[in-house]
Structures are given as C-alpha cells and as structure tokens.
Write a protein that holds these residues in place. Structure first.
Motif, PDB file in Angstrom:
ATOM      1  N   GLY A  47       2.398  -3.713  38.394  1.00  0.00           N
ATOM      2  CA  GLY A  47       2.903  -5.040  38.733  1.00  0.00           C
ATOM      3  C   GLY A  47       3.938  -5.595  37.784  1.00  0.00           C
ATOM      4  N   SER A  48       4.553  -4.739  36.964  1.00  0.00           N
ATOM      5  CA  SER A  48       5.567  -5.209  36.017  1.00  0.00           C
ATOM      6  C   SER A  48       6.948  -4.755  36.497  1.00  0.00           C
ATOM      7  CB  SER A  48       5.281  -4.659  34.609  1.00  0.00           C
ATOM      8  OG  SER A  48       6.253  -5.129  33.688  1.00  0.00           O
ATOM      9  N   LEU A  49       7.484  -5.495  37.463  1.00  0.00           N
ATOM     10  CA  LEU A  49       8.794  -5.152  38.021  1.00  0.00           C
ATOM     11  C   LEU A  49       9.893  -5.287  36.974  1.00  0.00           C
ATOM     12  CD1 LEU A  49      10.448  -4.308  40.446  1.00  0.00           C
ATOM     13  CD2 LEU A  49      10.508  -6.691  41.186  1.00  0.00           C
ATOM     14  N   GLN A  50       9.729  -6.246  36.068  1.00  0.00           N
ATOM     15  CA  GLN A  50      10.736  -6.453  35.020  1.00  0.00           C
ATOM     16  C   GLN A  50      10.864  -5.210  34.124  1.00  0.00           C
ATOM     17  OE1 GLN A  50       9.935  -9.857  32.549  1.00  0.00           O
ATOM     18  NE2 GLN A  50      11.826  -9.677  31.380  1.00  0.00           N
ATOM     19  N   MET A  51       9.728  -4.651  33.711  1.00  0.00           N
ATOM     20  CA  MET A  51       9.762  -3.465  32.854  1.00  0.00           C
ATOM     21  C   MET A  51      10.208  -2.236  33.639  1.00  0.00           C
ATOM     22  SD  MET A  51       6.553  -3.931  30.254  1.00  0.00           S
ATOM     23  CE  MET A  51       7.326  -2.839  29.072  1.00  0.00           C
ATOM     24  N   ALA A  52       9.856  -2.202  34.928  1.00  0.00           N
ATOM     25  CA  ALA A  52      10.317  -1.101  35.774  1.00  0.00           C
ATOM     26  C   ALA A  52      11.843  -1.126  35.868  1.00  0.00           C
ATOM     27  CB  ALA A  52       9.695  -1.206  37.162  1.00  0.00           C
ATOM     28  N   ARG A  53      12.401  -2.317  36.061  1.00  0.00           N
ATOM     29  CA  ARG A  53      13.858  -2.419  36.173  1.00  0.00           C
ATOM     30  C   ARG A  53      14.536  -2.065  34.853  1.00  0.00           C
ATOM     31  NH1 ARG A  53      17.686  -4.543  39.753  1.00  0.00           N
ATOM     32  NH2 ARG A  53      19.672  -3.735  38.987  1.00  0.00           N
ATOM     33  N   ALA A  54      13.939  -2.490  33.730  1.00  0.00           N
ATOM     34  CA  ALA A  54      14.510  -2.159  32.419  1.00  0.00           C
ATOM     35  C   ALA A  54      14.515  -0.643  32.217  1.00  0.00           C
ATOM     36  CB  ALA A  54      13.713  -2.837  31.311  1.00  0.00           C
ATOM     37  N   THR A  55      13.428   0.017  32.607  1.00  0.00           N
ATOM     38  CA  THR A  55      13.359   1.478  32.506  1.00  0.00           C
ATOM     39  C   THR A  55      14.415   2.127  33.388  1.00  0.00           C
ATOM     40  OG1 THR A  55      10.976   1.370  32.071  1.00  0.00           O
ATOM     41  CG2 THR A  55      11.845   3.484  32.823  1.00  0.00           C
ATOM     42  N   PHE A  56      14.538   1.619  34.608  1.00  0.00           N
ATOM     43  CA  PHE A  56      15.517   2.160  35.558  1.00  0.00           C
ATOM     44  C   PHE A  56      16.941   2.024  35.019  1.00  0.00           C
ATOM     45  CE2 PHE A  56      18.459   1.450  39.095  1.00  0.00           C
ATOM     46  CZ  PHE A  56      18.269   2.595  39.848  1.00  0.00           C
ATOM     47  N   ASP A  57      17.256   0.837  34.505  1.00  0.00           N
ATOM     48  CA  ASP A  57      18.619   0.586  34.006  1.00  0.00           C
ATOM     49  C   ASP A  57      18.968   1.474  32.813  1.00  0.00           C
ATOM     50  OD1 ASP A  57      19.077  -1.297  35.957  1.00  0.00           O
ATOM     51  OD2 ASP A  57      18.531  -3.007  34.694  1.00  0.00           O
ATOM     52  N   GLN A  58      17.960   1.855  32.010  1.00  0.00           N
ATOM     53  CA  GLN A  58      18.210   2.668  30.813  1.00  0.00           C
ATOM     54  C   GLN A  58      18.301   4.159  31.113  1.00  0.00           C
ATOM     55  OE1 GLN A  58      15.059   1.656  28.101  1.00  0.00           O
ATOM     56  NE2 GLN A  58      15.666  -0.498  27.973  1.00  0.00           N
ATOM     57  N   MET A  59      17.903   4.567  32.298  1.00  0.00           N
ATOM     58  CA  MET A  59      17.894   5.998  32.627  1.00  0.00           C
ATOM     59  C   MET A  59      19.323   6.542  32.711  1.00  0.00           C
ATOM     60  SD  MET A  59      14.913   6.091  35.581  1.00  0.00           S
ATOM     61  CE  MET A  59      15.188   7.810  36.003  1.00  0.00           C
ATOM     62  N   PRO A  60      19.669   7.539  31.896  1.00  0.00           N
ATOM     63  CA  PRO A  60      21.021   8.095  31.963  1.00  0.00           C
ATOM     64  C   PRO A  60      21.251   8.911  33.230  1.00  0.00           C
ATOM     65  CG  PRO A  60      19.689   9.306  30.370  1.00  0.00           C
ATOM     66  CD  PRO A  60      18.860   8.156  30.822  1.00  0.00           C
ATOM     67  N   VAL A  61      20.162   9.506  33.752  1.00  0.00           N
ATOM     68  CA  VAL A  61      20.254  10.293  34.983  1.00  0.00           C
ATOM     69  C   VAL A  61      19.202   9.764  35.963  1.00  0.00           C
ATOM     70  CG1 VAL A  61      20.058  12.578  36.021  1.00  0.00           C
ATOM     71  CG2 VAL A  61      21.001  12.343  33.716  1.00  0.00           C
ATOM     72  N   LYS A  62      19.665   9.406  37.168  1.00  0.00           N
ATOM     73  CA  LYS A  62      18.755   8.895  38.196  1.00  0.00           C
ATOM     74  C   LYS A  62      18.857   9.798  39.419  1.00  0.00           C
ATOM     75  CE  LYS A  62      19.690   4.068  36.816  1.00  0.00           C
ATOM     76  NZ  LYS A  62      20.820   4.294  35.902  1.00  0.00           N
ATOM     77  N   ASP A  63      17.711  10.267  39.909  1.00  0.00           N
ATOM     78  CA  ASP A  63      17.727  11.058  41.136  1.00  0.00           C
ATOM     79  C   ASP A  63      17.290  10.175  42.305  1.00  0.00           C
ATOM     80  OD1 ASP A  63      15.006  10.800  40.823  1.00  0.00           O
ATOM     81  OD2 ASP A  63      14.637  12.924  40.393  1.00  0.00           O
ATOM     82  N   ILE A  64      17.170  10.766  43.476  1.00  0.00           N
ATOM     83  CA  ILE A  64      16.832   9.992  44.675  1.00  0.00           C
ATOM     84  C   ILE A  64      15.452   9.346  44.545  1.00  0.00           C
ATOM     85  CG2 ILE A  64      15.808  11.947  45.919  1.00  0.00           C
ATOM     86  CD1 ILE A  64      18.036   9.219  47.461  1.00  0.00           C
ATOM     87  N   ILE A  65      14.548  10.008  43.781  1.00  0.00           N
ATOM     88  CA  ILE A  65      13.203   9.440  43.574  1.00  0.00           C
ATOM     89  C   ILE A  65      13.300   8.141  42.779  1.00  0.00           C
ATOM     90  CG2 ILE A  65      10.959   9.828  42.477  1.00  0.00           C
ATOM     91  CD1 ILE A  65      11.344  12.815  43.042  1.00  0.00           C
ATOM     92  N   SER A  66      14.134   8.127  41.747  1.00  0.00           N
ATOM     93  CA  SER A  66      14.300   6.931  40.907  1.00  0.00           C
ATOM     94  C   SER A  66      14.737   5.742  41.759  1.00  0.00           C
ATOM     95  CB  SER A  66      15.340   7.184  39.813  1.00  0.00           C
ATOM     96  OG  SER A  66      15.221   8.461  39.246  1.00  0.00           O
ATOM     97  N   TRP A  67      15.781   5.969  42.558  1.00  0.00           N
ATOM     98  CA  TRP A  67      16.308   4.887  43.396  1.00  0.00           C
ATOM     99  C   TRP A  67      15.277   4.433  44.430  1.00  0.00           C
ATOM    100  CZ3 TRP A  67      20.842   2.442  42.406  1.00  0.00           C
ATOM    101  CH2 TRP A  67      21.753   3.076  41.565  1.00  0.00           C
ATOM    102  N   THR A  68      14.592   5.385  45.027  1.00  0.00           N
ATOM    103  CA  THR A  68      13.610   5.031  46.066  1.00  0.00           C
ATOM    104  C   THR A  68      12.484   4.178  45.496  1.00  0.00           C
ATOM    105  OG1 THR A  68      14.091   7.076  47.270  1.00  0.00           O
ATOM    106  CG2 THR A  68      12.024   5.965  47.795  1.00  0.00           C
ATOM    107  N   VAL A  69      11.997   4.546  44.313  1.00  0.00           N
ATOM    108  CA  VAL A  69      10.889   3.801  43.702  1.00  0.00           C
ATOM    109  C   VAL A  69      11.293   2.356  43.428  1.00  0.00           C
ATOM    110  CG1 VAL A  69       9.462   3.593  41.619  1.00  0.00           C
ATOM    111  CG2 VAL A  69       9.764   5.820  42.688  1.00  0.00           C
ATOM    112  N   ILE A  70      12.465   2.154  42.842  1.00  0.00           N
ATOM    113  CA  ILE A  70      12.863   0.782  42.475  1.00  0.00           C
ATOM    114  C   ILE A  70      13.222  -0.043  43.710  1.00  0.00           C
ATOM    115  CG2 ILE A  70      15.325   1.237  42.061  1.00  0.00           C
ATOM    116  CD1 ILE A  70      13.006  -0.924  39.859  1.00  0.00           C
ATOM    117  N   ILE A  71      13.844   0.596  44.705  1.00  0.00           N
ATOM    118  CA  ILE A  71      14.165  -0.121  45.949  1.00  0.00           C
ATOM    119  C   ILE A  71      12.885  -0.560  46.646  1.00  0.00           C
ATOM    120  CG2 ILE A  71      15.085   0.181  48.293  1.00  0.00           C
ATOM    121  CD1 ILE A  71      17.285   1.969  47.022  1.00  0.00           C
ATOM    122  N   ARG A  72      11.935   0.381  46.747  1.00  0.00           N
ATOM    123  CA  ARG A  72      10.666   0.060  47.407  1.00  0.00           C
ATOM    124  C   ARG A  72       9.941  -1.062  46.659  1.00  0.00           C
ATOM    125  NH1 ARG A  72       6.353   4.764  48.504  1.00  0.00           N
ATOM    126  NH2 ARG A  72       7.745   5.187  50.245  1.00  0.00           N
ATOM    127  N   ALA A  73      10.014  -1.051  45.339  1.00  0.00           N
ATOM    128  CA  ALA A  73       9.339  -2.088  44.544  1.00  0.00           C
ATOM    129  C   ALA A  73       9.898  -3.468  44.868  1.00  0.00           C
ATOM    130  CB  ALA A  73       9.499  -1.788  43.055  1.00  0.00           C
TER     131      ALA A  73
END
Length: 651
Positions: A232-258
């Motif tokens: 339930g920590s969308l803020q920390m999820a977004r911070a993790t996502f933004d810091q990722m140097p490489v994002k695959d389709i799974i990364s995008w799907t998880v954050i979009i779904r959230a």
C-alpha cells in the motif's frame, strides 16, 4: 541416520509381493505395456531403461506405477543411480508418502549420492511439499550449503506452501551463514514480504539489495516495486520506479496497474503513453491493467484511442484483452461499441457473456441481457457460475421479467446476500411488495441493509410512501452510521410537511457527527473534466449555463412538459432546498449543450442518484435539442433520446 535395506523400503508402500503382476495392466498405454512385459529382459546394468520407464509413468501422472517399477528394479538387484532417486522422490512427493521419502533419503546416503545436486534438490522438494520444512532446512546445514540455489529453492517452496514468514527467516539465516546472495534469492525474499504485506520486512530487504549492489537489477527492482504496491505504499513504489535505470514491460505494468487500482486513472494513462514513447510495445497484461482507467464516462475518448492503438499496432487481442475492452466500453457509456466487439468474438468465454449481460442490464436494456443469457445456455456449453446467474437476475429485474428471474434465482446453489437482494429487487420493482416481504421473512434476510435498499428501490419506483418510510426507519437501525439513510428520512418528512421531524433528524445527524454526501456531476470536454456542485456559480461560464437552462425550461413549459419535483425518496439533502435548474447534473448538461457542436452526444456523470425532476427534464431536453444525453448515476446509465429514457423510468 539408519540406512534401511531396499526391499522393506517398497514393501511399506505396496501390498503385493509379485511386482511383475499388474492388476490394471489393461489400462496401460500400449507402448508402456510392451515395456512392462520386457522388464525381466532388461540388463541389470542398463539403469537408463529403468529410469526412462519410471519417468514415463511420472509424465502420465501415475506415481504409483512409477514406484512399482522401482520396486521391481530393486528386486532384480539393479543399483539405482543419481538419475533414479530424483524420479522416485518425485513419485513419493506426488503420492504423499513422507515415510517413503525418508527411506529414500537413507538410501541416497547409503549409495553415496546425497550430495548430488539433482538428488539433493529432489529431497528438498519432497520434504517441503510434505510439510516437513524443518527437516528440509536441516539438509542445508549438513554440510552447510554456501551457494544460494538450495536456499532460494526452499524459500520458493515455503511461499508455494503459503508460509512466507519461513521464507524470510531462511533468507536471513542464509545471510548469517555468509552464503552467496544473488538476485533470485533477494527477489524470493521480497516476494515473501509482499505476501505478508510487511513494509518493515520489505524496507529491510531493500537495504540488503543496496548493500549487495543488486538494487537496480531488473528482477530485484520489479520485486521491490510489486512489494511496495502490495504493502500500500504507492509513493515508495513510484520512487523505486523512477530510480530504475532499466524498465521492462513488467515494471511499467505494475506501476500502471497500481495507479489504476487506487483511482489514479489520469496518471496511469500518462504512464502508458510514456511507456509507448519509450519504445516498449504493450502486451495483453499491460493493456488489461490500463483499460479499467478508461471505464469511466469522462475517459471514453481515451478508451477509444487506446483501442485504436491496439488495432493499429498489432497488439495481441486475446479473449482476455477483448473482454477488458468490452468492459471499458460498457462502463464508459458506449454499449453499442461493446456489443459490436462481442458479436465479432470468435471464442467467447464465460467472462465475455457475463460482461455483456451485465452491460445491457446497466444500460437499461435488460431484455437484451436475458435474451443473450438464453443464447449462451443453448450455444456455449459453458458451466454457468454464480456471477453469471447474478448478471441475468439483474437483467430480469431491469426488464421486470419476474417468472424468469425466479427460475434463475433457484439455479443458484448457494445464494449470497447480493443474490437475495437482487431477487427482492426483482419483486419490488415489479410492484409485488407482499411477495417481496414474504420472501424476506422466509429467508430471514431482513437484517441486511442491502436487502432493505432493494425493497426501498421498489418503493421509489412505485411511490409506495407508506412502506418506504418503514424501510427507511429500518435502514437507520441497521446502518446507523450511514448519513444517506437519515437524508432519505428527512426528505420524506419534508415532502409530507413534517418540519419538526426534519429538524429532529438533522439534529440527530449533527450529534452523531455524520456528514451527508455532497452531490457532484462532471463532464469531460477537450481533455479537461469540468465539475459542478449543487447551485454552483464558480464556473467561468456560469452566466451562459444558467441562461441556457432558463431558456430550455421555458421551451418545456411551452410544449406542456411539467417535470415532477418529488424528493420523498431522494438521498441528497441539499437538492431539495435548491432551485431545480441549480442541480449539478443540470448544470453539467447545460455546459455540454453550449460547449459542443449541435448533434453531438452529451455525457454526464453524477456521484449520487439523479432526482425525478432532473430525470424528467433530461428526457424533455433530449427531444427539444435533438441530442442523445447519457447520464450515469451510481444505479445505472440513462440514455435519453427523443424524449424517452432507456431505463423506462425504473431506476
């Protein structure tokens, strides 16, 4: 550990001493029969042939026959090897024989192949699946295993057995022993913390990932992302996502779904566009995650754009994606578009049929929903579940098909409160109040607020004010912290000029600290959502909005239309005391009329039920201006065309 002789090992499992006799040999596949007849001819040194035959039975799911072959092999004096024991251990695991697994463990020690990777892994799996996690853990200490593979395997098995706490404990024990840490081990532990929804464990594991410089490994990053979302920590999820140097389709799907799941629809849509701009092609899962964000009246345009994108770019449109597209069109008010997709579907699953049956019902076309259900019964051969029966029951309620509704209700094996409430609504909406009350009494479901609200809806439709008042009072008892119930009662008293009781109810609501919901309506125009409250004058075009409404009211009066202003069953307090043209849906409707081209449909959403005056006014206005007006409230979609509404005034 004591090493047991081979023969007792198998005698504890089988009841026959004649392993070459198979009581069910006639059921064996012909190729296996031939192999069985030649068992005595297999050379003692040819373990490959024995192993192959054991594996064949495992592949066909017959673990008992696999063990029988092993029994015969031992009686012939054939020495098992490192390829034999993993297969037999798998058979013991599938058969649920813990004692056999222990004896095979002893035999592995005797044969000197306990340290073999395949044998060791098979032992771990056997113990873990047979609920002996502690025994499996002991294997890791004798001698200590310093590579992460067996630890991670056991952690995964703990997770599969719904024991995430044990998986986390294992990971920390592995750390304490100084075992190697890799991305798979970390991801497994993070998955366990997500299952526990433990943000504390998750943060600690994030620190471990930083320490071992694995934080930006894609597998670890995606695991952290999922964990923060699950916790339930969308803020920390977004911070993790933004810091990722490489994002695959799974990364995008998880954050979009959230974002979509938590109501951040616009942000979800922005991220989807950004993903496409970054060159990633959406897959069925990412599309299905996003489409609920477009299942709103205000997002119908974006939904059509995304559907167009899928068609233009050749994204796989499997039945799951097409079901999500249909559901999006249904919820954004485009029932015709959903129907076209449904008709073109070559392979329809139960979800496909249910989405459309529910869709027709929510758009006031219950008869089409009932007809579709009949077609499904005749053509599909699908096993109908409670959800689909609930959908057709709702369609029967909308279409007021009482006898068919009763039939479908009786098909539900274990009805839930929702199904009982639908049956009450079916009877009450058709004016059968005596039968509805008798049903409630017989089933002993009167204590459920959902059931009482279903009965109240029928009172609203048929203006049964006497029974309606009793139901309102009952609702105040059952759901005493819901301000809506007191608003209903207050409005009933006001309609009957009992002003002292109106004041009494208002005092009660104030003393209880309850806050009735404010009514809002909104409309989307040029990618901007315009929100209106009751009596709202804050919009820059308010003067034009009210002027348009006054002109329309004059035309309605000239044409003999006189909308009813009955608030006895209305659940909005403020609207009773406001001039009707100041109701939020009327303001949004007027804004749509003066801001769009002639002939364009108007789409308005309201957070509370539309009142009778506004409903009658919208019907008349649709005929005057020659436009379709789609008004969605929490109860259903109202399609106003040529002076009529799709709900047939039953809402």
């Amino acid at each position: 550990m004591e090493v047991l002789a081979p023969q007792p090992l198998i005698r504890c499992v089988f009841s026959t001493d004649k392993p070459t006799q198979y009581k069910q040999s006639r059921h064996l596949p012909s190729a296996i029969k031939v192999a069985h007849h030649g068992l005595d001819e297999i050379p003692l040194s040819d373990t490959f042939a024995w192993n192959k035959l054991i594996q064949t039975h495992l592949t066909t799911g017959d673990s008992h026959r696999a063990l029988s072959i092993y029994h015969h092999m031992l009686l012939r004096g054939v020495r098992p090897d490192r390829h034999t024991l993993p297969r037999v251990l798998a058979a013991s695991r599938l058969s649920g024989h813990l004692s056999l697994a222990k004896q095979l463990h002893s035999q592995a020690l005797k044969l000197g192949c306990f340290q073999d990777q395949y044998v060791f892994t098979a032992l771990l799996q056997a113990y873990a699946h047979l609920d002996h996690i502690n025994t499996a853990k002991l294997l890791l200490y004798k001698p200590p295993r310093m590579d992460s593979v067996p630890w991670t395997l056991l952690g995964s098995l703990c997770i599969s057995r719904n024991k995430p706490s044990l998986a986390i404990d294992l990971f920390h024990e592995m750390l304490d022993l100084g075992a190697q840490i890799d991305s798979v081990a970390l991801a497994t532990a993070i998955e366990a913390s997500a299952m526990l929804k433990s943000l504390k464990h998750g943060k600690n594991l994030h620190q471990v990932a930083r320490k071992f410089e694995l934080e930006f490994d894609v597998l670890v990053s995606n695991s952290l992302l999922k964990m923060y979302v699950e916790c339930g920590s969308l803020q920390m999820a977004r911070a993790t996502f933004d810091q990722m140097p490489v994002k695959d389709i799974i990364s995008w799907t998880v954050i979009i779904r959230a974002y979509v799941k938590t109501g951040g629809y616009n942000e979800g849509l922005k991220l989807f566009r950004l993903m496409v701009m970054n060159g990633l092609k959406p897959d069925p899962l990412s599309v299905s995650s996003l489409l609920p964000a477009c299942g709103r009246m205000a997002a119908s345009k974006q939904g059509k754009e995304i559907h167009g994108y899928l068609l233009r770019n050749g994204v796989e449109l499997n039945v799951t994606v097409l079901n999500a597209v249909m559901d999006m069109y249904v919820k954004s008010g485009c029932i015709e578009s959903a129907s076209r997709i449904f008709k073109r579907l070559k392979h329809k699953d139960l979800v496909s049929w249910t989405v459309m049956i529910m869709g027709y019902s929510s758009h006031g076309q219950g008869q089409l929903g009932v007809d579709l259900f009949r077609e499904m019964e005749k053509k599909s051969g699908l096993q109908i579940d409670q959800t689909t029966y609930g959908a057709v029951l709702r369609a029967c309620t909308t279409a007021r098909r009482v006898e068919e509704g009763k039939l479908y209700f009786n098909c539900i094996k274990s009805p839930k409160v929702e199904h009982y409430a639908l049956n009450v609504a079916l009877l009450a909406n058709s004016g059968m109040f005596i039968e509805a009350m008798a049903f409630i009494e017989k089933q002993k479901i009167g204590k459920h607020a959902l059931v009482q609200r279903a009965l109240l809806d029928g009172c609203r439709v048929h203006q049964n004010k006497k029974l309606g008042k009793r139901v309102m009072e009952k609702l105040c008892e059952l759901d005493s912290l819901n301000a809506e119930n007191y608003v209903l009662l207050s409005n009933w008293y006001a309609e009957n000029s009992k002003w002292d009781m109106v004041d009494e109810v208002k005092r009660m609501v104030g003393d209880m600290g309850l806050k009735p919901k404010k009514a809002y309506s909104w409309i989307e125009l040029r990618n901007k959502v315009h929100v209106f409250g009751t009596g709202d004058v804050s919009h820059p075009r308010s003067e034009g909005i009210y002027w348009e409404l006054q002109c329309l009211m004059k035309k309605m009066e000239d044409e003999g239309h006189k909308p009813k202003a009955d608030y006895s069953f209305h659940d909005v307090d403020e609207e009773r005391e406001c001039i009707e043209v100041g109701h939020s849906e009327m303001l949004a409707l007027s804004f749509g009329l003066i801001s769009t081209q002639a002939g364009a449909p108007i789409r308005v959403t309201k957070n509370l039920r539309v009142c009778r005056f506004c409903h009658d006014s919208a019907k008349a206005i649709s005929g005057i201006v020659g436009r379709e007006i789609i008004l969605k409230d929490p109860n259903c979609f109202h399609h106003f065309r040529d002076g009529f509404c799709s709900c047939s005034d039953f809402w």
